[in-house]
Design an enzyme around this catalytic site. Structure first.
Site, mmCIF file in Angstrom:
data_model
loop_
_atom_site.group_PDB
_atom_site.id
_atom_site.type_symbol
_atom_site.label_atom_id
_atom_site.label_comp_id
_atom_site.label_asym_id
_atom_site.label_seq_id
_atom_site.Cartn_x
_atom_site.Cartn_y
_atom_site.Cartn_z
ATOM 1 N N TYR A 48 29.723 -21.679 -47.206
ATOM 2 C CA TYR A 48 30.569 -21.325 -46.052
ATOM 3 C C TYR A 48 31.881 -20.656 -46.478
ATOM 4 C CZ TYR A 48 27.211 -23.542 -43.030
ATOM 5 O OH TYR A 48 26.037 -23.811 -42.366
ATOM 6 N N ASP A 86 31.407 -16.259 -36.859
ATOM 7 C CA ASP A 86 32.487 -15.309 -37.176
ATOM 8 C C ASP A 86 33.359 -15.113 -35.927
ATOM 9 O OD1 ASP A 86 29.923 -12.933 -36.734
ATOM 10 O OD2 ASP A 86 31.700 -13.003 -35.452
ATOM 11 N N HIS A 101 27.777 -22.883 -31.831
ATOM 12 C CA HIS A 101 27.451 -23.437 -33.158
ATOM 13 C C HIS A 101 28.677 -23.542 -34.060
ATOM 14 C CE1 HIS A 101 23.040 -21.989 -32.533
ATOM 15 N NE2 HIS A 101 23.309 -23.059 -31.854
ATOM 16 N N CYS A 109 37.740 -32.721 -39.713
ATOM 17 C CA CYS A 109 38.007 -33.843 -40.619
ATOM 18 C C CYS A 109 37.025 -34.979 -40.350
ATOM 19 C CB CYS A 109 39.435 -34.355 -40.459
ATOM 20 S SG CYS A 109 39.775 -35.768 -41.527
ATOM 21 N N CYS A 128 43.419 -33.114 -45.038
ATOM 22 C CA CYS A 128 43.488 -32.895 -43.584
ATOM 23 C C CYS A 128 44.950 -32.843 -43.177
ATOM 24 C CB CYS A 128 42.787 -34.049 -42.868
ATOM 25 S SG CYS A 128 43.094 -34.096 -41.098
ATOM 26 N N ASN A 193 18.017 -5.945 -28.512
ATOM 27 C CA ASN A 193 17.755 -6.411 -29.868
ATOM 28 C C ASN A 193 17.083 -5.304 -30.681
ATOM 29 O OD1 ASN A 193 18.202 -8.973 -31.221
ATOM 30 N ND2 ASN A 193 16.002 -8.991 -31.601
HETATM 31 C C1 BV8 Z 1 19.924 -30.015 -31.907
HETATM 32 C C2 BV8 Z 1 25.677 -22.726 -37.462
HETATM 33 C C3 BV8 Z 1 19.776 -32.265 -31.107
HETATM 34 C C4 BV8 Z 1 25.685 -22.857 -38.937
HETATM 35 C C5 BV8 Z 1 23.362 -22.759 -36.633
HETATM 36 C C6 BV8 Z 1 11.127 -27.776 -33.944
HETATM 37 C C7 BV8 Z 1 10.832 -26.896 -32.934
HETATM 38 C C8 BV8 Z 1 11.869 -26.421 -32.068
HETATM 39 C C9 BV8 Z 1 13.216 -26.814 -32.231
HETATM 40 C C10 BV8 Z 1 13.471 -27.690 -33.239
HETATM 41 C C11 BV8 Z 1 12.454 -28.162 -34.076
HETATM 42 N N1 BV8 Z 1 13.004 -28.987 -34.945
HETATM 43 C C12 BV8 Z 1 14.340 -29.050 -34.689
HETATM 44 C C13 BV8 Z 1 14.634 -28.263 -33.638
HETATM 45 C C14 BV8 Z 1 15.943 -28.043 -33.010
HETATM 46 C C15 BV8 Z 1 16.761 -27.093 -33.905
HETATM 47 C C16 BV8 Z 1 16.102 -25.741 -33.981
HETATM 48 O O1 BV8 Z 1 16.169 -24.946 -33.067
HETATM 49 N N2 BV8 Z 1 15.445 -25.503 -35.160
HETATM 50 C C17 BV8 Z 1 14.748 -24.204 -35.325
HETATM 51 C C18 BV8 Z 1 14.962 -23.708 -36.750
HETATM 52 C C19 BV8 Z 1 13.288 -24.389 -35.080
HETATM 53 N N3 BV8 Z 1 18.049 -27.003 -33.266
HETATM 54 C C20 BV8 Z 1 19.019 -27.848 -33.679
HETATM 55 O O2 BV8 Z 1 18.934 -28.614 -34.628
HETATM 56 C C21 BV8 Z 1 20.279 -27.814 -32.829
HETATM 57 N N4 BV8 Z 1 20.716 -29.162 -32.580
HETATM 58 O O3 BV8 Z 1 18.854 -29.710 -31.434
HETATM 59 O O4 BV8 Z 1 20.494 -31.248 -31.829
HETATM 60 C C22 BV8 Z 1 20.810 -33.265 -30.778
HETATM 61 C C23 BV8 Z 1 21.133 -33.460 -29.453
HETATM 62 C C24 BV8 Z 1 22.107 -34.440 -29.132
HETATM 63 C C25 BV8 Z 1 22.719 -35.185 -30.148
HETATM 64 C C26 BV8 Z 1 22.382 -34.948 -31.484
HETATM 65 C C27 BV8 Z 1 21.420 -33.973 -31.821
HETATM 66 C C28 BV8 Z 1 21.452 -27.152 -33.621
HETATM 67 C C29 BV8 Z 1 21.118 -25.759 -33.962
HETATM 68 C C30 BV8 Z 1 22.357 -25.054 -34.552
HETATM 69 C C31 BV8 Z 1 22.252 -24.886 -36.045
HETATM 70 N N5 BV8 Z 1 23.361 -24.085 -36.538
HETATM 71 N N6 BV8 Z 1 24.459 -22.051 -37.023
HETATM 72 C C32 BV8 Z 1 25.520 -21.521 -39.649
HETATM 73 O O5 BV8 Z 1 25.654 -20.453 -39.016
HETATM 74 O O6 BV8 Z 1 25.301 -21.594 -40.857
HETATM 75 S S1 BV8 Z 1 21.924 -21.899 -36.174
HETATM 76 C C33 BV8 Z 1 22.117 -20.302 -36.876
HETATM 77 O O7 BV8 Z 1 20.814 -19.800 -36.983
HETATM 78 C C34 BV8 Z 1 22.847 -19.303 -36.010
HETATM 79 O O8 BV8 Z 1 23.953 -19.870 -35.360
HETATM 80 C C35 BV8 Z 1 21.762 -18.868 -35.035
HETATM 81 O O9 BV8 Z 1 21.659 -19.772 -33.976
HETATM 82 C C36 BV8 Z 1 20.526 -18.993 -35.869
HETATM 83 C C37 BV8 Z 1 20.167 -17.653 -36.394
HETATM 84 O O10 BV8 Z 1 19.584 -16.954 -35.353
HETATM 85 P P1 BV8 Z 1 20.084 -15.475 -34.991
HETATM 86 O O11 BV8 Z 1 21.554 -15.456 -34.815
HETATM 87 O O12 BV8 Z 1 19.206 -15.037 -33.927
HETATM 88 O O13 BV8 Z 1 19.803 -14.655 -36.363
HETATM 89 P P2 BV8 Z 1 18.375 -14.179 -36.915
HETATM 90 O O14 BV8 Z 1 18.637 -13.662 -38.280
HETATM 91 O O15 BV8 Z 1 17.355 -15.233 -36.712
HETATM 92 O O16 BV8 Z 1 17.965 -12.954 -35.948
HETATM 93 C C38 BV8 Z 1 18.777 -11.822 -35.905
HETATM 94 C C39 BV8 Z 1 18.184 -10.939 -34.794
HETATM 95 O O17 BV8 Z 1 19.040 -9.807 -34.654
HETATM 96 C C40 BV8 Z 1 16.781 -10.422 -35.108
HETATM 97 O O18 BV8 Z 1 15.955 -10.614 -33.961
HETATM 98 C C41 BV8 Z 1 16.988 -8.931 -35.401
HETATM 99 O O19 BV8 Z 1 15.940 -8.140 -34.876
HETATM 100 C C42 BV8 Z 1 18.264 -8.632 -34.631
HETATM 101 N N7 BV8 Z 1 19.083 -7.581 -35.245
HETATM 102 C C43 BV8 Z 1 19.309 -7.377 -36.571
HETATM 103 N N8 BV8 Z 1 20.152 -6.320 -36.724
HETATM 104 C C44 BV8 Z 1 20.460 -5.872 -35.459
HETATM 105 C C45 BV8 Z 1 19.786 -6.699 -34.518
HETATM 106 N N9 BV8 Z 1 19.871 -6.519 -33.188
HETATM 107 C C46 BV8 Z 1 20.652 -5.486 -32.749
HETATM 108 N N10 BV8 Z 1 21.346 -4.662 -33.602
HETATM 109 C C47 BV8 Z 1 21.260 -4.814 -34.952
HETATM 110 N N11 BV8 Z 1 21.940 -3.991 -35.760
#
Ligand code: BV8
Length: 233
Positions: A48, A86, A101, A109, A128, A193
């Protein structure tokens, strides 16, 4: 609207799932889960800290700016929910931004629970500012953790007329489920997208291309429509 890593890609910030994406180099389990942090905090801080520096070195692009300008033209009506940690939306001039997120520009902290603006590295385990303990973590939502402001976001999405999904793969929930809430509420939904999603049934419109081209054109269209001089772009 909902934005993801794709809107910042043309500002030089890496996405997650692309061939040169972050998840190509790092296992989600190692760097983006509480368990990974407990197992190796130095690895997670390095991950990070590097992203915080990259975000600081990046500049908002035409897509970020187009959304900020749209908000100027239709006051009080544009809310950006971003998955991005960001601050390019804010640096482009957007004021109504919710980071579902978390943010690189904030530290959390683990002793007193305070969140505070943070611009420097955390790897050195600085104290902190509130309690002095040296257990600050990136103020980001890791997998398995509850996302931020979900009730506020659901309430806003359930009332919106237009819901645009920009630059995201829709792979992560609950963010990916917001379009269903918007569609259910009767909003006009659009995906802007680079690549289409496997399932685009919830989208009334799908516009493929780089965000710096699609977002300004789409925003111009909605402004024209609002000014009553014919249909969307
Ligand atoms: C929760 C912060 C419960 C940190 C992030 C099984 C099945 C389904 C769901 C789950 C499962 N097991 C677990 C889950 C839930 C899980 C989840 O969804 N997992 C996924 C992997 C299956 N979700 C969670 O855990 C969430 N929490 O459910 O908690 C709970 C409830 C109550 C109390 C306690 C607990 C938390 C999820 C958040 C995680 N943190 N980020 C960090 O950034 O490091 S997620 C992180 O990854 C990002 O924030 C973002 O959300 C994700 C990445 O996705 P995108 O941003 O879409 O990026 P990606 O590269 O995938 O795609 C880019 C797109 O842009 C592409 O489509 C491409 O075509 C396009 N593109 C590229 N260039 C361009 C463009 N488009 C236009 N122009 C361009 N130039």
């Amino acid at each position: 609207m909902l934005t993801g890593a794709g809107i910042s890609a043309e500002s030089g910030i890496r996405t997650f799932r692309a061939s040169d994406g972050l998840w190509e180099e790092h296992r989600i389990e190692d760097v983006a889960t509480p368990e990974g942090y407990a197992a190796d905090p130095a690895l997670v801080h390095a991950f990070y800290d590097e992203r915080r520096r990259a975000a600081r070195a990046a500049e908002p692009n035409a897509a970020h700016r187009a959304l900020a300008e749209l908000a100027e033209r239709v006051p009080g009506e544009v809310l950006i929910v971003t998955q991005n940690i960001d601050d390019l939306h804010e640096r482009a001039g957007s004021s109504r931004v919710i980071h579902i997120h978390g943010e690189l520009g904030s530290a959390l902290c683990e002793a007193c629970g305070r969140r505070m603006p943070w611009t420097q590295d955390l790897a050195g385990r600085p104290p902190c500012r509130a309690c002095g303990e040296r257990v600050l973590r990136p103020d980001v939502v890791w997998f398995g953790e509850a996302v931020y402001a979900l009730d506020e976001i659901f309430d806003a999405v359930a009332l919106c007329e237009e819901f645009w999904v920009v630059g995201t793969s829709g792979a992560v929930t609950p963010a990916a489920s917001l379009v269903a809430v918007a569609a259910e509420a009767g909003a006009r939904t659009a995906l802007l997208n680079l690549e289409a999603h496997d399932d685009v049934r919830l989208f009334d419109e799908v516009v493929l291309g780089p965000a710096t081209e699609t977002v300004p054109a789409f925003a111009a269209g909605i402004s024209r429509q609002r000014d009553g001089v014919g249909g969307r772009g």
